[in-house]
Design a protein around this motif. Sequence first.
Motif, PDB file in Angstrom:
ATOM      1  N   CYS A   1       0.833  -1.211   0.000  1.00  0.00           N
ATOM      2  CA  CYS A   1       0.000   0.000   0.000  1.00  0.00           C
ATOM      3  C   CYS A   1       0.866   1.259   0.000  1.00  0.00           C
ATOM      4  O   CYS A   1       0.600   2.218  -0.737  1.00  0.00           O
ATOM      5  N   PHE A   2       1.912   1.261   0.819  1.00  0.00           N
ATOM      6  CA  PHE A   2       2.821   2.406   0.870  1.00  0.00           C
ATOM      7  C   PHE A   2       3.526   2.605  -0.464  1.00  0.00           C
ATOM      8  O   PHE A   2       3.612   3.725  -0.970  1.00  0.00           O
ATOM      9  N   PHE A   3       4.015   1.520  -1.052  1.00  0.00           N
ATOM     10  CA  PHE A   3       4.717   1.625  -2.336  1.00  0.00           C
ATOM     11  C   PHE A   3       3.794   2.156  -3.431  1.00  0.00           C
ATOM     12  O   PHE A   3       4.198   2.994  -4.244  1.00  0.00           O
ATOM     13  N   VAL A   4       2.555   1.674  -3.457  1.00  0.00           N
ATOM     14  CA  VAL A   4       1.589   2.150  -4.459  1.00  0.00           C
ATOM     15  C   VAL A   4       1.302   3.635  -4.239  1.00  0.00           C
ATOM     16  O   VAL A   4       1.275   4.419  -5.202  1.00  0.00           O
ATOM     17  N   ALA A   5       1.096   4.028  -2.985  1.00  0.00           N
ATOM     18  CA  ALA A   5       0.830   5.441  -2.693  1.00  0.00           C
ATOM     19  C   ALA A   5       2.007   6.312  -3.102  1.00  0.00           C
ATOM     20  O   ALA A   5       1.819   7.367  -3.727  1.00  0.00           O
ATOM     21  N   MET A   6       3.221   5.880  -2.788  1.00  0.00           N
ATOM     22  CA  MET A   6       4.399   6.674  -3.139  1.00  0.00           C
ATOM     23  C   MET A   6       4.638   6.692  -4.649  1.00  0.00           C
ATOM     24  O   MET A   6       5.115   7.696  -5.190  1.00  0.00           O
ATOM     25  N   MET A   7       4.292   5.608  -5.314  1.00  0.00           N
ATOM     26  CA  MET A   7       4.408   5.572  -6.771  1.00  0.00           C
ATOM     27  C   MET A   7       3.446   6.602  -7.372  1.00  0.00           C
ATOM     28  O   MET A   7       3.822   7.357  -8.271  1.00  0.00           O
ATOM     29  N   TRP A   8       2.226   6.655  -6.864  1.00  0.00           N
ATOM     30  CA  TRP A   8       1.232   7.611  -7.344  1.00  0.00           C
ATOM     31  C   TRP A   8       1.658   9.050  -7.042  1.00  0.00           C
ATOM     32  O   TRP A   8       1.600   9.917  -7.907  1.00  0.00           O
TER      33      TRP A   8
END
Length: 168
Positions: free
Chosen positions: A97-104
């Motif tokens: 979830c953190f990686f997806v949020a930071m990617m976005w």
Amino acid sequence: MHTFERIFVAINKWVLVLLLAAMSSIVFANVSLRYLSNFSITWAEEVARYLMIWMTFLGAGLSLRIGGHVAITNLHDFLGTRPQRLLRAFIGLLLICFFVAMMWIGYEYMNRMGRQLTPATRIPFSYIYAAMPIGFALMIAHFLLIARSYILGEDLPTDNVPTEGAAG
């Protein structure tokens, strides 16, 4: 799958090696020129800085594979085997979830910076900030490749790439 993983990790490592070699060469050339001829390459510091940014984000996934990031394991060590696996699965879900949020967020930031140019090389800042979404996408890929071993609590080899004779 093991062949894909081996190639994926090898390409990631070689990209980092090439970025480090380029950065080191630029810095060495600039320092040498400055001391030998009192001339400095105007763009050297800027390019070296941006190469380091790219190395940081592209190398984070490889560091994740071997447990190279900071971790606090007090609660984990206190629990039994089954609760440890549940905790690691929950942590894995949080990481994704953190990686997806930071990617976005990185993608949005990259798009906002697209019209600004770097001072010395005059390239769009979006090329520099693209390291963030790409780096976090690679972290997702690296984590998904090791997720099973991580959740089960298996020891990961130093390079964590399956060998030819490995079962699986």
